[in-house]
Design a protein around this motif. Structure first.
Motif, mmCIF file in Angstrom:
data_model
loop_
_atom_site.group_PDB
_atom_site.id
_atom_site.type_symbol
_atom_site.label_atom_id
_atom_site.label_comp_id
_atom_site.label_asym_id
_atom_site.label_seq_id
_atom_site.Cartn_x
_atom_site.Cartn_y
_atom_site.Cartn_z
ATOM 1 N N PHE A 280 17.114 14.886 62.363
ATOM 2 C CA PHE A 280 16.057 15.525 62.110
ATOM 3 C C PHE A 280 15.062 14.586 62.430
ATOM 4 O O PHE A 280 14.783 13.493 62.006
ATOM 5 N N TYR B 211 18.029 25.573 63.699
ATOM 6 C CA TYR B 211 19.489 25.458 63.768
ATOM 7 C C TYR B 211 20.020 26.881 64.263
ATOM 8 O O TYR B 211 20.782 26.950 65.175
ATOM 9 N N VAL C 130 13.367 23.892 59.204
ATOM 10 C CA VAL C 130 14.668 23.146 59.856
ATOM 11 C C VAL C 130 15.762 24.233 59.992
ATOM 12 O O VAL C 130 16.327 24.009 61.056
ATOM 13 N N ASN D 167 17.597 18.095 65.833
ATOM 14 C CA ASN D 167 16.528 19.254 65.225
ATOM 15 C C ASN D 167 15.139 18.328 65.084
ATOM 16 O O ASN D 167 15.018 17.224 64.830
ATOM 17 N N HIS D 168 14.401 19.206 65.617
ATOM 18 C CA HIS D 168 12.797 18.837 65.729
ATOM 19 C C HIS D 168 11.785 19.592 65.128
ATOM 20 O O HIS D 168 10.885 19.738 65.436
ATOM 21 N N SER D 169 12.404 20.550 64.131
ATOM 22 C CA SER D 169 11.842 21.576 63.323
ATOM 23 C C SER D 169 12.009 22.728 64.404
ATOM 24 O O SER D 169 12.180 22.630 65.640
ATOM 25 N N VAL E 213 20.914 16.410 56.599
ATOM 26 C CA VAL E 213 20.119 15.695 57.690
ATOM 27 C C VAL E 213 19.861 14.255 57.438
ATOM 28 O O VAL E 213 19.388 14.000 56.292
#
Length: 280
Positions: free
Chosen positions: A182, A167, A163, A136-138, A202
């Motif tokens: 993340f 997903y 976040v 996850n990178h936002s 995360v």
């Protein structure tokens, strides 16, 4: 997260020109339930929460467990870049992914939810390929601190939702098992941001080697910077965005064989985190 080196010791710098490139609380809990006859899959390794239970931060793996290195690629697209994509700007890099496959290089792709929405077929292909793992990178690629290289900011009360929205975008695109890792946009975070993300479960993933590929056109310079910086257990940050990191694909074709020649083995971030957890 688009980064650029300012000096040898720089962590990152975000090019101002790129300001325009929900999951459940425990993201891995969204994995399909095993059948009665199947083995229960193991959960992805994560680090224990930090002091006062805040989100833990991972930078690199153990230095003493052999020559392993994780290449990570940020698939950046901010929430307000739809018009630029519609006008033809490319925030993906399918040739880079094809090269990683041809070279049989495991890698971790830190993807924004907006990127997954723009390129769902590619997101699904990456997410279902056992060579890769999606993290996850936002959703928005907005900053999680107030001063992060000119990026718009996410308010503290919206960080968790941002976040989780990423997903959700991964699941909608068909990515079945996004990892509980993340990466902060711009690499920018503070204690308040770590605390805000605690409920998501995360592990925040940073890096110890900056490739300098953001906006770079000299692939040889990018390759040299990576090769000079890698140590056992390193996490290298690169990018999977053609418009903002056009030299990355060519640099990878130099980096991979040279590191293999030096005896390095490529792994995903999850393996390094598992090694680090085992050492604690």
């Amino acid at each position: 997260m688009i980064i650029r080196v300012r000096q040898a010791a720089a962590v990152c710098a975000l090019g101002a020109a790129l300001t325009a490139c929900g999951a459940p609380a425990a993201p891995h809990a969204a994995r399909p339930a095993p059948s009665a006859t199947s083995a229960v899959p193991s959960a992805p390794p994560t680090l224990a929460p930090g002091p006062a239970g805040v989100t833990p931060v991972f930078k690199n793996g153990p230095r003493t467990l052999g020559k392993v290195v994780a290449l990570t690629f940020d698939a950046d697209m901010t929430a307000d870049q739809g018009a630029r994509a519609a006008a033809g700007e490319r925030f993906d890099n399918p040739r880079l992914i094809a090269d990683l496959r041809a070279l049989k290089v495991p890698a971790t792709v830190f993807m924004t939810g907006r990127w997954a929405e723009e390129y769902p077929v590619q997101a699904r292909s990456i997410g279902r390929d056992p060579l890769f793992e999606v993290a996850n990178h936002s959703y928005s690629h907005y900053a999680f601190t107030s001063d992060c290289y000119g990026l718009p900011t996410v308010s503290a009360d919206r960080m968790r939702a941002d976040v989780e929205r990423a997903y959700a975008a991964f699941r909608k695109a068909g990515v079945p098992d996004a990892m509980p890792y993340f990466r902060f946009p711009g690499g920018c975070y503070d204690r308040a941001a770590l605390k805000a993300l605690t409920p998501t479960g995360v592990t925040a993933v940073q890096w110890d080697v900056v490739s300098g590929d953001a906006f770079a056109t000299d692939a040889d310079a990018v390759a040299r910077q990576v090769l000079d910086g890698v140590r056992p257990g390193s996490v290298v940050v690169m990018h999977c965005t053609r418009s903002a990191a056009p030299a990355t694909e060519r640099a990878v074709r130099t980096i991979v064989p040279e590191l293999r020649k030096q005896g390095y083995r490529f792994v995903k971030v999850s393996e390094l985190i598992g090694d680090a957890r085992a050492r604690r």
